[in-house]
Motif scaffolding. Sequence first.
Motif, mmCIF file in Angstrom:
data_model
loop_
_atom_site.group_PDB
_atom_site.id
_atom_site.type_symbol
_atom_site.label_atom_id
_atom_site.label_comp_id
_atom_site.label_asym_id
_atom_site.label_seq_id
_atom_site.Cartn_x
_atom_site.Cartn_y
_atom_site.Cartn_z
ATOM 1 N N UNK A 1 -22.586 2.579 -64.064
ATOM 2 C CA UNK A 1 -21.607 1.956 -64.880
ATOM 3 C C UNK A 1 -20.428 2.902 -65.086
ATOM 4 N N UNK A 2 -20.633 3.827 -64.647
ATOM 5 C CA UNK A 2 -19.637 5.230 -65.066
ATOM 6 C C UNK A 2 -18.410 5.279 -63.801
ATOM 7 N N UNK A 3 -17.328 5.619 -64.348
ATOM 8 C CA UNK A 3 -16.110 5.953 -63.571
ATOM 9 C C UNK A 3 -16.212 7.572 -63.323
ATOM 10 N N UNK A 4 -15.261 8.365 -62.991
ATOM 11 C CA UNK A 4 -15.171 9.522 -62.918
ATOM 12 C C UNK A 4 -15.757 10.660 -63.976
ATOM 13 N N UNK A 5 -15.363 10.199 -65.196
ATOM 14 C CA UNK A 5 -15.981 10.781 -66.393
ATOM 15 C C UNK A 5 -17.496 10.827 -66.484
ATOM 16 N N UNK A 6 -18.193 9.841 -65.927
ATOM 17 C CA UNK A 6 -19.623 9.930 -66.088
ATOM 18 C C UNK A 6 -20.089 9.541 -67.371
ATOM 19 N N UNK A 7 -19.282 8.821 -68.066
ATOM 20 C CA UNK A 7 -19.847 8.644 -69.818
ATOM 21 C C UNK A 7 -20.598 7.317 -69.976
ATOM 22 N N UNK A 8 -20.491 6.383 -69.027
ATOM 23 C CA UNK A 8 -21.132 5.275 -69.460
ATOM 24 C C UNK A 8 -22.786 5.099 -68.943
ATOM 25 N N UNK A 9 -23.335 6.084 -68.519
ATOM 26 C CA UNK A 9 -24.661 6.118 -68.131
ATOM 27 C C UNK A 9 -25.624 7.427 -68.773
ATOM 28 N N UNK A 10 -25.636 7.355 -69.891
ATOM 29 C CA UNK A 10 -26.157 8.463 -70.521
ATOM 30 C C UNK A 10 -27.856 8.553 -70.209
ATOM 31 N N UNK A 11 -28.239 7.497 -69.720
ATOM 32 C CA UNK A 11 -29.737 7.599 -69.422
ATOM 33 C C UNK A 11 -29.918 8.381 -68.009
ATOM 34 N N UNK A 12 -28.857 8.180 -67.290
ATOM 35 C CA UNK A 12 -28.698 8.746 -65.970
ATOM 36 C C UNK A 12 -28.229 10.486 -66.117
ATOM 37 N N UNK A 13 -27.400 10.579 -67.085
ATOM 38 C CA UNK A 13 -26.959 11.923 -67.443
ATOM 39 C C UNK A 13 -28.171 12.765 -68.023
ATOM 40 N N UNK A 14 -28.833 12.235 -68.763
ATOM 41 C CA UNK A 14 -30.053 12.897 -69.075
ATOM 42 C C UNK A 14 -31.033 13.031 -68.060
ATOM 43 N N UNK A 15 -31.216 12.014 -67.171
ATOM 44 C CA UNK A 15 -32.079 12.127 -65.673
ATOM 45 C C UNK A 15 -31.571 13.408 -64.920
ATOM 46 N N UNK A 16 -30.156 13.570 -64.988
ATOM 47 C CA UNK A 16 -29.612 14.516 -64.300
ATOM 48 C C UNK A 16 -29.928 15.952 -64.711
ATOM 49 N N UNK A 17 -29.770 15.989 -65.983
ATOM 50 C CA UNK A 17 -30.132 17.271 -66.796
ATOM 51 C C UNK A 17 -31.563 17.630 -66.594
ATOM 52 N N UNK A 18 -32.308 16.763 -66.925
ATOM 53 C CA UNK A 18 -33.782 16.928 -66.430
ATOM 54 C C UNK A 18 -34.116 17.441 -65.153
ATOM 55 N N UNK A 19 -33.504 16.970 -64.353
ATOM 56 C CA UNK A 19 -33.786 17.039 -62.827
ATOM 57 C C UNK A 19 -33.186 18.418 -62.442
ATOM 58 N N UNK A 20 -32.132 18.772 -62.998
ATOM 59 C CA UNK A 20 -31.434 20.270 -62.915
ATOM 60 C C UNK A 20 -32.702 21.247 -63.540
ATOM 61 N N UNK A 21 -33.174 21.023 -64.446
ATOM 62 C CA UNK A 21 -34.273 21.881 -64.870
ATOM 63 C C UNK A 21 -35.285 22.016 -64.168
ATOM 64 N N UNK A 22 -35.716 20.856 -63.628
ATOM 65 C CA UNK A 22 -36.879 20.844 -62.628
ATOM 66 C C UNK A 22 -36.650 21.573 -61.336
ATOM 67 N N UNK A 23 -35.326 21.307 -61.020
ATOM 68 C CA UNK A 23 -34.991 22.246 -59.773
ATOM 69 C C UNK A 23 -35.335 23.521 -60.085
ATOM 70 N N UNK A 24 -34.618 24.210 -61.135
ATOM 71 C CA UNK A 24 -34.774 25.394 -61.717
ATOM 72 C C UNK A 24 -35.967 25.862 -61.784
ATOM 73 N N UNK A 25 -36.864 25.347 -62.086
ATOM 74 C CA UNK A 25 -38.362 25.750 -62.465
ATOM 75 C C UNK A 25 -38.753 25.756 -60.786
ATOM 76 N N UNK A 26 -38.687 24.969 -60.023
ATOM 77 C CA UNK A 26 -39.220 24.875 -58.627
ATOM 78 C C UNK A 26 -38.431 25.859 -57.670
ATOM 79 N N UNK A 27 -37.122 25.927 -57.762
ATOM 80 C CA UNK A 27 -36.506 26.728 -56.624
ATOM 81 C C UNK A 27 -36.090 28.301 -57.177
ATOM 82 N N UNK A 28 -35.986 28.396 -58.442
ATOM 83 C CA UNK A 28 -35.861 29.847 -58.794
ATOM 84 C C UNK A 28 -37.152 30.634 -58.576
ATOM 85 N N UNK A 29 -38.281 29.811 -58.687
ATOM 86 C CA UNK A 29 -39.605 30.769 -58.507
ATOM 87 C C UNK A 29 -40.191 30.855 -56.964
ATOM 88 N N UNK A 30 -39.218 30.260 -56.023
ATOM 89 C CA UNK A 30 -39.811 30.336 -54.626
ATOM 90 C C UNK A 30 -38.772 31.127 -54.123
#
Length: 283
Positions: free
Chosen positions: A254-283
């Motif tokens: 539901x989002x345009x370029x500002x990515x404002x209209x899908x806060x659940x997806x933004x939360x998913x994006x932030x959570x996934x970025x932290x999961x990436x940090x846990x996984x790839x910074x350690x290896x």
Amino acid sequence: MKKRTKIFIYCAAFVVAFLVSAIVRIALLGSAPERLLHVQWNESLGTIYKDLPYENDNGHQYDLYVPTGLHPSEDQYLILFIHGGSFNSGAKEDGDAWCKFFASKGYITATVDYTLQTHGQDASIYRMNHEIEAAVRAIKQKAEDLGYRIAGMAPCGASAGGTLAMNLAYNGNSAIPVKFVFQMAAPTYFDKTLDDYSQEIRNISPACLVQDDSVPSLIGYGLIDHCVPLSQKFYLLDAYEAHHVPYDYIEFPNSNHGMYNDLDKLQEFLDKSLAYADKYFCN
């Protein structure tokens, strides 16, 4: 009351109602992403070093965020925010909330200014890439001066900043090893009709820089983005598939370029970025 006067009043009332609703919507949605990132920052969380210099011709600077409690004997990791703005606007301050958010998770963070196309200077993407690379060298040195060794990093950004983040991640020119990259709404491939400049275009187009050994990538795109065509994400996804690069794609329906209209997806994006940090910074 004359008919023309009534029509004018009705039109004026409609315009006022539209503007008020638009302002309310901007106030509510525009601040919503910031609320997801918001950290009640204070000195107990870390130290912010403002307006630090790095080598460039235009006096650009960066801000560095160092969390409290880091151990000099342990490897540390950097998340570098690169602001967007269509390559002609934006500032390092745009990354303040992002940097505080990831610093609160224990990562050194930084946000950087670079030459924009409105500065009246040579503002090619080549120059921007080189400036970002110079900023990374300066960040590495500053961290060492503070007693920390940065063993790896993840560049990130939105829109134009995402393009520059991917260029840094995929071109192999980072002074700090890049472990992964994450971005939203970034252009990935520039004008393919300019045949006389095809190699130059490839060198600044992230989709053309992806190779078999490219780092894992997290990307997000809005389905009603009127600034970056949907075809841009497919250039990137095709490159990942062709080169077997690990990636995650999060769609903002539901989002345009500002990515404002899908806060659940933004939360998913932030959570996934932290999961990436846990996984790839350690290896």
